[in-house]
Motif scaffolding. Structure first.
Motif, PDB file in Angstrom:
ATOM      1  N   LYS A 157       0.831  -1.264   0.010  1.00  0.00           N
ATOM      2  CA  LYS A 157      -0.088  -0.025   0.049  1.00  0.00           C
ATOM      3  C   LYS A 157       0.659   1.341  -0.155  1.00  0.00           C
ATOM      4  N   VAL A 158       1.566   1.306   0.764  1.00  0.00           N
ATOM      5  CA  VAL A 158       2.854   2.317   0.860  1.00  0.00           C
ATOM      6  C   VAL A 158       3.554   2.700  -0.430  1.00  0.00           C
ATOM      7  N   LYS A 159       3.699   1.589  -1.227  1.00  0.00           N
ATOM      8  CA  LYS A 159       4.328   2.073  -2.615  1.00  0.00           C
ATOM      9  C   LYS A 159       3.246   1.986  -3.713  1.00  0.00           C
ATOM     10  N   GLY A 160       2.074   2.020  -3.282  1.00  0.00           N
ATOM     11  CA  GLY A 160       0.919   2.349  -4.275  1.00  0.00           C
ATOM     12  C   GLY A 160       0.517   1.125  -5.116  1.00  0.00           C
ATOM     13  N   VAL A 161       0.877  -0.060  -4.872  1.00  0.00           N
ATOM     14  CA  VAL A 161       0.732  -1.283  -5.577  1.00  0.00           C
ATOM     15  C   VAL A 161      -0.658  -1.878  -5.272  1.00  0.00           C
ATOM     16  N   PRO A 162      -1.479  -2.360  -6.144  1.00  0.00           N
ATOM     17  CA  PRO A 162      -2.879  -2.755  -5.791  1.00  0.00           C
ATOM     18  C   PRO A 162      -2.538  -4.002  -4.959  1.00  0.00           C
ATOM     19  N   THR A 163      -3.385  -3.961  -4.011  1.00  0.00           N
ATOM     20  CA  THR A 163      -3.474  -5.118  -2.870  1.00  0.00           C
ATOM     21  C   THR A 163      -4.587  -5.254  -2.184  1.00  0.00           C
ATOM     22  N   ASP A 164      -4.887  -6.485  -1.837  1.00  0.00           N
ATOM     23  CA  ASP A 164      -6.137  -6.562  -0.884  1.00  0.00           C
ATOM     24  C   ASP A 164      -5.605  -7.827   0.223  1.00  0.00           C
ATOM     25  N   MET A 165      -6.151  -7.775   1.117  1.00  0.00           N
ATOM     26  CA  MET A 165      -6.012  -8.865   2.189  1.00  0.00           C
ATOM     27  C   MET A 165      -7.058  -9.484   2.956  1.00  0.00           C
ATOM     28  N   ILE A 166      -7.359 -10.769   2.861  1.00  0.00           N
ATOM     29  CA  ILE A 166      -8.411 -11.573   3.428  1.00  0.00           C
ATOM     30  C   ILE A 166      -7.716 -12.346   4.755  1.00  0.00           C
ATOM     31  N   VAL A 167      -8.424 -12.155   5.848  1.00  0.00           N
ATOM     32  CA  VAL A 167      -8.237 -12.334   6.977  1.00  0.00           C
ATOM     33  C   VAL A 167      -9.266 -13.473   7.369  1.00  0.00           C
ATOM     34  N   VAL A 168      -9.035 -15.042   7.067  1.00  0.00           N
ATOM     35  CA  VAL A 168     -10.060 -15.962   7.365  1.00  0.00           C
ATOM     36  C   VAL A 168     -10.431 -16.206   8.918  1.00  0.00           C
ATOM     37  N   PRO A 169     -11.351 -15.809   8.994  1.00  0.00           N
ATOM     38  CA  PRO A 169     -11.946 -15.932  10.626  1.00  0.00           C
ATOM     39  C   PRO A 169     -11.786 -17.434  11.031  1.00  0.00           C
ATOM     40  N   GLY A 170     -11.305 -17.431  12.209  1.00  0.00           N
ATOM     41  CA  GLY A 170     -10.782 -18.859  12.838  1.00  0.00           C
ATOM     42  C   GLY A 170      -9.845 -19.878  12.132  1.00  0.00           C
ATOM     43  N   ALA A 171      -9.299 -19.481  10.960  1.00  0.00           N
ATOM     44  CA  ALA A 171      -8.639 -20.364  10.180  1.00  0.00           C
ATOM     45  C   ALA A 171      -7.215 -20.533  10.777  1.00  0.00           C
ATOM     46  N   PRO A 172      -6.667 -21.865  10.609  1.00  0.00           N
ATOM     47  CA  PRO A 172      -5.372 -22.056  11.210  1.00  0.00           C
ATOM     48  C   PRO A 172      -4.403 -21.951  10.047  1.00  0.00           C
ATOM     49  N   HIS A 173      -3.390 -22.694   9.826  1.00  0.00           N
ATOM     50  CA  HIS A 173      -2.176 -22.139   8.938  1.00  0.00           C
ATOM     51  C   HIS A 173      -2.484 -22.571   7.437  1.00  0.00           C
ATOM     52  N   PHE A 174      -3.298 -23.739   7.542  1.00  0.00           N
ATOM     53  CA  PHE A 174      -3.653 -24.382   6.105  1.00  0.00           C
ATOM     54  C   PHE A 174      -5.103 -25.177   6.425  1.00  0.00           C
ATOM     55  N   GLY A 175      -5.584 -25.762   5.385  1.00  0.00           N
ATOM     56  CA  GLY A 175      -6.908 -26.520   5.365  1.00  0.00           C
ATOM     57  C   GLY A 175      -7.814 -25.957   4.400  1.00  0.00           C
ATOM     58  N   SER A 176      -9.093 -26.841   4.535  1.00  0.00           N
ATOM     59  CA  SER A 176     -10.078 -26.558   3.677  1.00  0.00           C
ATOM     60  C   SER A 176     -11.068 -25.251   3.923  1.00  0.00           C
ATOM     61  N   MET A 177     -10.585 -24.606   5.112  1.00  0.00           N
ATOM     62  CA  MET A 177     -11.205 -23.381   5.003  1.00  0.00           C
ATOM     63  C   MET A 177     -10.816 -22.020   4.004  1.00  0.00           C
ATOM     64  N   PHE A 178      -9.639 -22.335   3.335  1.00  0.00           N
ATOM     65  CA  PHE A 178      -9.169 -21.487   2.534  1.00  0.00           C
ATOM     66  C   PHE A 178      -9.800 -22.125   1.050  1.00  0.00           C
ATOM     67  N   ASP A 179     -10.588 -23.080   1.062  1.00  0.00           N
ATOM     68  CA  ASP A 179     -11.291 -23.419  -0.175  1.00  0.00           C
ATOM     69  C   ASP A 179     -12.588 -23.099  -0.001  1.00  0.00           C
ATOM     70  N   ALA A 180     -12.999 -22.352   0.804  1.00  0.00           N
ATOM     71  CA  ALA A 180     -14.491 -21.968   0.924  1.00  0.00           C
ATOM     72  C   ALA A 180     -15.036 -21.091   0.011  1.00  0.00           C
ATOM     73  N   PRO A 181     -16.429 -21.194  -0.493  1.00  0.00           N
ATOM     74  CA  PRO A 181     -16.966 -20.335  -1.494  1.00  0.00           C
ATOM     75  C   PRO A 181     -16.538 -19.108  -1.603  1.00  0.00           C
ATOM     76  N   GLU A 182     -16.657 -18.431  -0.432  1.00  0.00           N
ATOM     77  CA  GLU A 182     -16.491 -16.888  -0.260  1.00  0.00           C
ATOM     78  C   GLU A 182     -14.862 -16.412  -0.840  1.00  0.00           C
ATOM     79  N   ILE A 183     -13.975 -17.500  -0.243  1.00  0.00           N
ATOM     80  CA  ILE A 183     -12.494 -17.210  -0.762  1.00  0.00           C
ATOM     81  C   ILE A 183     -12.507 -17.461  -2.210  1.00  0.00           C
ATOM     82  N   ARG A 184     -12.759 -18.582  -2.672  1.00  0.00           N
ATOM     83  CA  ARG A 184     -12.865 -18.892  -4.112  1.00  0.00           C
ATOM     84  C   ARG A 184     -13.280 -17.703  -4.932  1.00  0.00           C
ATOM     85  N   GLU A 185     -14.433 -17.019  -4.477  1.00  0.00           N
ATOM     86  CA  GLU A 185     -15.056 -15.995  -5.205  1.00  0.00           C
ATOM     87  C   GLU A 185     -14.120 -14.810  -5.355  1.00  0.00           C
ATOM     88  N   ARG A 186     -13.512 -14.568  -4.201  1.00  0.00           N
ATOM     89  CA  ARG A 186     -12.605 -13.433  -4.138  1.00  0.00           C
ATOM     90  C   ARG A 186     -11.312 -13.873  -4.849  1.00  0.00           C
TER      91      ARG A 186
END
Length: 296
Positions: A257-286
């Motif tokens: 952001k400081v350098k003006g690069v387009p960026t977006d960040m998603i924090v997945v509520p309750g999610a650990p380091h990896f797993g199927s929570m990152f394959d959820a429909p709302e994440i895939r849509e983004r």
């Protein structure tokens, strides 16, 4: 002459032994075309292989998503992370993208920047052979997970700087990336609790405790290379990640952001380091909205 013949024989045996063996094909849509275990360095090292998955009935040159696996830089292979991202990899093909999954040497085999040399060499191969496989070289994206997220970020952030130490001499540097999807990758090696330990994963990566060799840690940290010419980023991190702190992603996102690069960040509520929570429909849509926007 005899030595050359023996080498050719060994190389052919290597190709036969590893060709087309792929435990992940069952996860891909019917009709997906596989080019498996391609030696991108033209040698017999198993860690110098990549797989290419092509959408069925592709018309014209297609965009390419380059998949970089995780594993602390010291485990797993090019099939890793696919098992819990089943819907995402299927959607990559269904959306008409090609996918290339790459292997690279572990830190226990060779310290950094060996991993960058390997990743860039694999992408050079994909770029140089784009017409053979039907890739659009103007639409390359990176997607990495954990240590692979770190490497994907490094690849994306250093690409415009063409750091010589990160390229195998004689390989192409002409490729560019239109987008980077970073799933919970480290951004600054000195921020890990194990930064005082040479035997920690980050210590093994650079061959020293990061806080003993901040120069090496800086060279291997994505935040060191952020500038205004970087490609757009989508960063995804689990709220409850206890292996790579979400602060790592927050830091990278802030620098972009400081350098003006387009960026977006998603924090997945309750999610650990990896797993199927990152394959959820709302994440895939983004994820696919991001890819569609930047690979159009």
């Amino acid at each position: 002459m005899k030595k050359a013949s023996l080498f050719l024989f060994a190389f052919l045996l290597f190709r036969i032994g590893y060709s087309q063996t792929n435990p992940m094909m069952k996860l891909f849509p019917e009709g997906t075309k596989l080019h498996g275990n391609i030696p991108y360095m033209q040698d017999t090292l198993k860690k110098h292989l990549l797989d290419i998955y092509l959408p069925p009935n592709a018309k014209g040159n297609v965009p390419l998503v380059i998949w970089v696996h995780g594993g602390g830089w010291l485990s797993n292979d090019k099939y890793a992370d696919m098992g819990y991202m089943k819907e995402t990899i299927a959607e990559i093909i269904n959306q008409g993208y090609a996918l290339a999954s790459i292997d690279y040497r572990f830190s226990t085999q060779a310290t950094f920047p060996a991993q960058m040399l390997d990743c860039n060499a694999s992408i050079s191969y994909l770029y140089d052979n784009a017409s053979k496989y039907g890739f659009d070289t103007d639409r390359f994206a990176l997607m990495g997970f954990s240590a692979g997220g770190h490497l994907a970020s490094m690849l994306g952030l250093t690409n415009n700087q063409k750091v010589n130490e990160f390229f195998v001499p004689g390989t192409s540097k002409d490729f560019q990336f239109k987008a980077v999807v970073d799933f919970y990758g480290p951004a600054d090696l000195t921020l890990f609790p194990g930064a005082i330990d040479a035997k920690s994963p980050e210590g093994l990566l650079i061959g020293a405790a990061p806080l003993d060799r901040p120069d090496l840690a800086k060279m291997a940290s994505p935040v060191s290379f952020v500038d205004e010419k970087d490609p757009p980023f989508l960063i995804i991190h689990g709220e409850k990640d206890d292996l790579v702190s979400p602060r790592q992603s927050h830091l990278l996102n802030a620098w972009l952001k400081v350098k003006g690069v387009p960026t977006d960040m998603i924090v997945v509520p309750g999610a650990p380091h990896f797993g199927s929570m990152f394959d959820a429909p709302e994440i895939r849509e983004r994820v696919f909205a991001f890819l569609k926007e930047h690979l159009k």
